[in-house]
Design an enzyme around this catalytic site. Structure first.
Site, PDB file in Angstrom:
ATOM      1  N   PHE A   1      -1.180   6.023   8.892  1.00  0.00           N
ATOM      2  CA  PHE A   1      -1.710   5.894   7.375  1.00  0.00           C
ATOM      3  C   PHE A   1      -1.921   7.151   6.804  1.00  0.00           C
ATOM      4  O   PHE A   1      -3.038   7.183   5.863  1.00  0.00           O
ATOM      5  CB  PHE A   1      -2.402   4.798   6.882  1.00  0.00           C
ATOM      6  CG  PHE A   1      -2.040   3.894   5.590  1.00  0.00           C
ATOM      7  CD1 PHE A   1      -1.128   3.097   5.751  1.00  0.00           C
ATOM      8  CD2 PHE A   1      -2.539   4.212   4.619  1.00  0.00           C
ATOM      9  CE1 PHE A   1      -0.757   2.325   4.613  1.00  0.00           C
ATOM     10  CE2 PHE A   1      -2.210   3.726   3.301  1.00  0.00           C
ATOM     11  CZ  PHE A   1      -0.982   2.577   3.532  1.00  0.00           C
TER      12      PHE A   1
ATOM     13  N   GLY B   1       3.495  12.126   0.958  1.00  0.00           N
ATOM     14  CA  GLY B   1       4.994  12.123   0.236  1.00  0.00           C
ATOM     15  C   GLY B   1       5.022  11.835  -1.179  1.00  0.00           C
ATOM     16  O   GLY B   1       4.211  12.908  -1.919  1.00  0.00           O
TER      17      GLY B   1
ATOM     18  N   GLU C   1       4.211  -5.709   2.950  1.00  0.00           N
ATOM     19  CA  GLU C   1       5.444  -5.950   2.670  1.00  0.00           C
ATOM     20  C   GLU C   1       6.176  -5.462   3.884  1.00  0.00           C
ATOM     21  O   GLU C   1       5.935  -4.169   4.211  1.00  0.00           O
ATOM     22  CB  GLU C   1       6.113  -5.449   1.396  1.00  0.00           C
ATOM     23  CG  GLU C   1       5.469  -6.675   0.420  1.00  0.00           C
ATOM     24  CD  GLU C   1       5.762  -6.012  -0.944  1.00  0.00           C
ATOM     25  OE1 GLU C   1       7.011  -5.294  -1.138  1.00  0.00           O
ATOM     26  OE2 GLU C   1       4.989  -6.347  -2.101  1.00  0.00           O
TER      27      GLU C   1
ATOM     28  N   CYS D   1       0.282  -3.596  -4.497  1.00  0.00           N
ATOM     29  CA  CYS D   1      -1.060  -3.863  -4.368  1.00  0.00           C
ATOM     30  C   CYS D   1      -1.903  -2.644  -4.355  1.00  0.00           C
ATOM     31  O   CYS D   1      -2.880  -2.745  -5.196  1.00  0.00           O
ATOM     32  CB  CYS D   1      -1.402  -4.316  -2.795  1.00  0.00           C
ATOM     33  SG  CYS D   1      -0.769  -6.245  -2.804  1.00  0.00           S
TER      34      CYS D   1
ATOM     35  N   LYS E   1      12.838 -21.560  -7.525  1.00  0.00           N
ATOM     36  CA  LYS E   1      12.248 -21.022  -6.156  1.00  0.00           C
ATOM     37  C   LYS E   1      12.080 -22.145  -5.329  1.00  0.00           C
ATOM     38  O   LYS E   1      12.533 -21.889  -3.959  1.00  0.00           O
ATOM     39  CB  LYS E   1      10.977 -20.529  -6.659  1.00  0.00           C
ATOM     40  CG  LYS E   1      10.331 -19.500  -5.362  1.00  0.00           C
ATOM     41  CD  LYS E   1       9.085 -19.052  -5.502  1.00  0.00           C
ATOM     42  CE  LYS E   1       8.849 -17.623  -6.378  1.00  0.00           C
ATOM     43  NZ  LYS E   1       7.451 -17.294  -6.362  1.00  0.00           N
TER      44      LYS E   1
ATOM     45  N   VAL F   1       2.591 -13.675  -0.293  1.00  0.00           N
ATOM     46  CA  VAL F   1       1.404 -14.067   0.410  1.00  0.00           C
ATOM     47  C   VAL F   1       1.571 -15.433   0.865  1.00  0.00           C
ATOM     48  O   VAL F   1       1.373 -15.768   2.136  1.00  0.00           O
ATOM     49  CB  VAL F   1       0.155 -13.601  -0.343  1.00  0.00           C
ATOM     50  CG1 VAL F   1      -1.095 -14.095   0.429  1.00  0.00           C
ATOM     51  CG2 VAL F   1      -0.085 -12.054  -0.334  1.00  0.00           C
TER      52      VAL F   1
ATOM     53  N   ARG G   1       7.974  -2.545  -7.267  1.00  0.00           N
ATOM     54  CA  ARG G   1       7.031  -2.462  -8.266  1.00  0.00           C
ATOM     55  C   ARG G   1       6.169  -1.184  -8.177  1.00  0.00           C
ATOM     56  O   ARG G   1       5.740  -0.782  -7.008  1.00  0.00           O
ATOM     57  CB  ARG G   1       6.046  -3.839  -8.004  1.00  0.00           C
ATOM     58  CG  ARG G   1       6.763  -4.972  -8.606  1.00  0.00           C
ATOM     59  CD  ARG G   1       5.849  -6.142  -8.371  1.00  0.00           C
ATOM     60  NE  ARG G   1       6.122  -6.628  -7.073  1.00  0.00           N
ATOM     61  CZ  ARG G   1       5.362  -7.721  -6.516  1.00  0.00           C
ATOM     62  NH1 ARG G   1       4.587  -8.451  -7.226  1.00  0.00           N
ATOM     63  NH2 ARG G   1       5.552  -7.968  -5.047  1.00  0.00           N
TER      64      ARG G   1
ATOM     65  N   LEU H   1      -1.826  -8.595   4.432  1.00  0.00           N
ATOM     66  CA  LEU H   1      -0.337  -8.350   4.960  1.00  0.00           C
ATOM     67  C   LEU H   1       0.314  -7.362   4.041  1.00  0.00           C
ATOM     68  O   LEU H   1      -0.015  -7.216   2.934  1.00  0.00           O
ATOM     69  CB  LEU H   1       0.329  -9.620   4.953  1.00  0.00           C
ATOM     70  CG  LEU H   1       0.777 -10.521   3.813  1.00  0.00           C
ATOM     71  CD1 LEU H   1       1.901  -9.951   3.161  1.00  0.00           C
ATOM     72  CD2 LEU H   1       0.790 -11.831   4.491  1.00  0.00           C
TER      73      LEU H   1
ATOM     74  N   LYS I   1       8.611   1.599  -0.287  1.00  0.00           N
ATOM     75  CA  LYS I   1       8.612   1.901   1.195  1.00  0.00           C
ATOM     76  C   LYS I   1       9.687   1.008   1.984  1.00  0.00           C
ATOM     77  O   LYS I   1      10.344   0.122   1.198  1.00  0.00           O
ATOM     78  CB  LYS I   1       7.128   1.341   1.712  1.00  0.00           C
ATOM     79  CG  LYS I   1       7.029   0.042   1.760  1.00  0.00           C
ATOM     80  CD  LYS I   1       5.705  -0.257   2.388  1.00  0.00           C
ATOM     81  CE  LYS I   1       5.614  -1.840   2.691  1.00  0.00           C
ATOM     82  NZ  LYS I   1       4.300  -2.104   3.612  1.00  0.00           N
TER      83      LYS I   1
HETATM   84  C1  UDX Z   1      -0.698  -2.670   0.938  1.00  0.00           C
HETATM   85  C2  UDX Z   1      -1.751  -2.783   2.126  1.00  0.00           C
HETATM   86  O1  UDX Z   1      -1.582  -2.031   3.369  1.00  0.00           O
HETATM   87  C3  UDX Z   1      -1.966  -4.276   2.735  1.00  0.00           C
HETATM   88  O2  UDX Z   1      -3.240  -4.330   3.524  1.00  0.00           O
HETATM   89  C4  UDX Z   1      -2.223  -5.137   1.503  1.00  0.00           C
HETATM   90  O3  UDX Z   1      -2.353  -6.567   1.901  1.00  0.00           O
HETATM   91  C5  UDX Z   1      -1.222  -5.000   0.335  1.00  0.00           C
HETATM   92  O4  UDX Z   1      -1.061  -3.542  -0.180  1.00  0.00           O
HETATM   93  P1  UDX Z   1       1.825  -2.632   1.165  1.00  0.00           P
HETATM   94  O5  UDX Z   1       1.575  -2.738  -0.374  1.00  0.00           O
HETATM   95  O6  UDX Z   1       2.937  -3.721   1.451  1.00  0.00           O
HETATM   96  O7  UDX Z   1       0.678  -3.167   1.780  1.00  0.00           O
HETATM   97  O8  UDX Z   1       2.157  -1.210   1.430  1.00  0.00           O
HETATM   98  P2  UDX Z   1       1.618  -0.170   2.624  1.00  0.00           P
HETATM   99  O9  UDX Z   1       2.302  -0.179   3.720  1.00  0.00           O
HETATM  100  O10 UDX Z   1       0.129  -0.282   2.505  1.00  0.00           O
HETATM  101  O11 UDX Z   1       2.195   0.971   1.708  1.00  0.00           O
HETATM  102  C6  UDX Z   1       1.828   1.485   0.531  1.00  0.00           C
HETATM  103  C7  UDX Z   1       2.369   2.658  -0.063  1.00  0.00           C
HETATM  104  O12 UDX Z   1       1.747   3.828   0.425  1.00  0.00           O
HETATM  105  C8  UDX Z   1       3.588   2.765  -0.105  1.00  0.00           C
HETATM  106  O13 UDX Z   1       4.247   3.391  -1.164  1.00  0.00           O
HETATM  107  C9  UDX Z   1       3.840   3.779   1.003  1.00  0.00           C
HETATM  108  O14 UDX Z   1       5.289   4.498   0.710  1.00  0.00           O
HETATM  109  C10 UDX Z   1       2.774   4.452   1.067  1.00  0.00           C
HETATM  110  N1  UDX Z   1       2.528   5.324   2.218  1.00  0.00           N
HETATM  111  C11 UDX Z   1       1.915   4.575   3.085  1.00  0.00           C
HETATM  112  C12 UDX Z   1       2.499   6.630   2.428  1.00  0.00           C
HETATM  113  O15 UDX Z   1       2.853   7.531   1.295  1.00  0.00           O
HETATM  114  N2  UDX Z   1       1.933   7.250   3.539  1.00  0.00           N
HETATM  115  C13 UDX Z   1       1.471   6.381   4.546  1.00  0.00           C
HETATM  116  O16 UDX Z   1       1.209   6.994   5.515  1.00  0.00           O
HETATM  117  C14 UDX Z   1       1.460   5.312   4.361  1.00  0.00           C
END
Ligand code: UDX
Length: 453
Positions: A254, A258, A155, A265, A35, A11, A332, A153, A325
């Protein structure tokens, strides 16, 4: 504007680089000298597409610099962001020591008019604690403000999300016209592109961050549970989610089933909100269920594998993808790890490929896994392939080539990246999350093979 960002993780670094790209003079502060040394050399210490190039450009153009010196960071800037880590403690509660330490340093070094903006995901009420720390130094001369500006945001798309957020949330104490003007100036490029800037009270801003992640987590547990039900009902989740998602109130986005959600997060924030509820005597029943479903979900694919191979001892499987992902090397809370641990525990031999996580995997599993440099090698002598991360490069493989390497031709697709008909046309037996009819076929086909039919 002159801005300092404390914390150079996902972030903080994305924020610092993004704000510099918007023409501000930005200082990044981190307590980790190694870092900081890497960042000074233009090296991003983690994998995030596009960040390295933008970082280098901003350093070269003189708008971005990095230090460990908090005093310099606070004295040099009118706006100080805190984006330091808030890792979960044993009781699921976030460790606030880094955030409160930034507040202490702010109190110590800040003079004049300055704004402290918290971007870290913090428990509700943390801004009050920050203000409590800073308050004794607030005077006519030292006019400090504390804001909450949560970050959403993701990742893998962090820069895009920084520049094109769905909304910018600013939580404030009271209504201060000057402060609102300053925030509008800070985020002008986004606002001009139509991004809504929403001012709220400070606690609501803190809740918005948790509520967003808890909703996303719940939505995923819902679709995962629905997929599990489809297996029982003999329906196909891909058709169901499309049919359901076309309702504009629901949407298909979303909503992919899976092996469960992971990352730094969603699982952590879901836990934290449940715990915060408990500590104030509130019982989040829906979130509790979402969490339970997610803890079970990685094991569905193992059940599918065991339907075909009841005894995993000594059987070789290929694994494609381990990152939680695509687009990140983050492991993590990756559901793939639970699957790998369980398959190993049951005696399976695993040959693994992931485009970016292999160095991290080696540290965790050492010699327990066999690691590959490309996605065909792990298929050698494998009885089945498990797909655990939906990297783009996996989507159009040469099935003929895959078959030539494999001992038996089973695909267990934990991310539903393949079209079943395509795979079956190529004479593979296919399991995708949420379609039991296929699972039945898998079982019967292997029984026939075993019986020599
Ligand atoms: C998330 C939030 O989306 C973001 O707004 C916040 O700031 C941080 O946490 P992130 O952890 O980067 O972001 O990943 P995200 O794209 O949200 O995916 C989270 C998990 O959900 C992953 O394990 C992904 O594989 C899973 N996922 C996502 C699904 O299983 N199916 C989907 O349709 C979307």
């Amino acid at each position: 504007m002159k801005i300092t960002v404390f914390g150079c993780g996902y972030v903080g670094l994305t924020t610092a680089v993004g704000l510099a790209e918007m023409g501000n003079t930005v200082i990044g502060i981190d307590v980790d000298p190694q870092k900081v040394a890497m960042l000074k050399d233009g090296i991003v210490p983690f994998y995030e597409p596009g960040l390295q190039e933008m970082l280098l450009r901003q350093i070269t153009e003189g708008r971005l610099s990095f230090y460990t010196d908090a005093k310099l960071g606070i004295e040099s800037s009118e706006i100080v962001f805190s984006a330091v880590g808030t890792p979960p403690l044993k009781d699921h509660y976030a460790d606030l020591s880094a955030v409160l330490n930034v507040a202490e340093q702010f109190k110590f070094y800040a003079e004049g008019e300055k704004v402290f903006i918290n971007k870290s995901t913090v428990p509700i009420g943390t801004s009050d604690k920050i203000l409590e720390i800073i308050q004794p130094k607030i005077s006519l001369k030292n006019r400090f403000q504390v804001l909450s500006n949560p970050e959403f945001l993701r990742e893998g798309t962090a820069l895009k999300d920084f520049f094109e957020p769905d909304r910018i949330i600013i939580g404030t104490y009271g209504h201060d016209a000057g402060l609102r003007k300053l925030m509008k100036k800070l985020y002008r490029p986004m606002i001009e592109r139509g991004v809504p800037l929403v001012f709220t009270d400070i606690r609501s801003a803190e809740v918005i961050k948790y509520a967003s992640n808890a909703y996303l987590a719940t939505r995923l547990s819902f679709v995962n549970e629905l997929a599990n039900f489809c297996e029982t009902a003999g329906a196909d989740i891909q058709s169901v989610r499309k049919g359901v998602g076309l309702d504009k109130r629901i949407g298909t986005h979303f909503f992919q089933p899976g092996i469960g959600f992971g990352g730094s997060c969603l699982p952590k924030d879901l836990n934290a909100l449940i715990e915060m509820g408990k500590q104030s005597g509130f019982d989040f029943k829906v979130l509790d269920a979402a969490q339970k479903v997610n803890l079970q979900q990685p094991y569905r694919i193992i059940e599918a594998v065991k339907n075909v191979f009841p005894n995993l001892n000594g059987i070789t499987f290929a694994i494609w993808g381990v990152a939680f992902k695509p687009g990140t090397d983050d492991l993590r809370d990756a559901p793939s790890l639970a699957i790998i641990h369980e398959l190993l525990r049951q005696g399976a031999k695993l040959q693994v490929y992931d485009p970016v996580t292999i160095p991290k995997l080696r540290k965790i599993f050492e010699k327990k896994l066999s690691y590959s440099q490309d996605y065909y090698s792990p298929l050698q002598n494998a009885s089945g392939l498990l797909i655990l991360t939906e990297w783009e490069e996996f989507r159009n493989p040469d099935f003929g080539r895959m078959k030539s390497f494999m001992k038996e031709h089973y695909i267990f697709d934990g991310r539903n990246i393949f079209d079943r008909e395509d795979v079956e046309k190529n004479d593979f037996s296919y399991y995708g999350i949420g379609s039991l009819s296929v699972q039945r076929k898998l079982k019967s086909k292997r029984s026939r093979v075993k019986l020599g039919l």
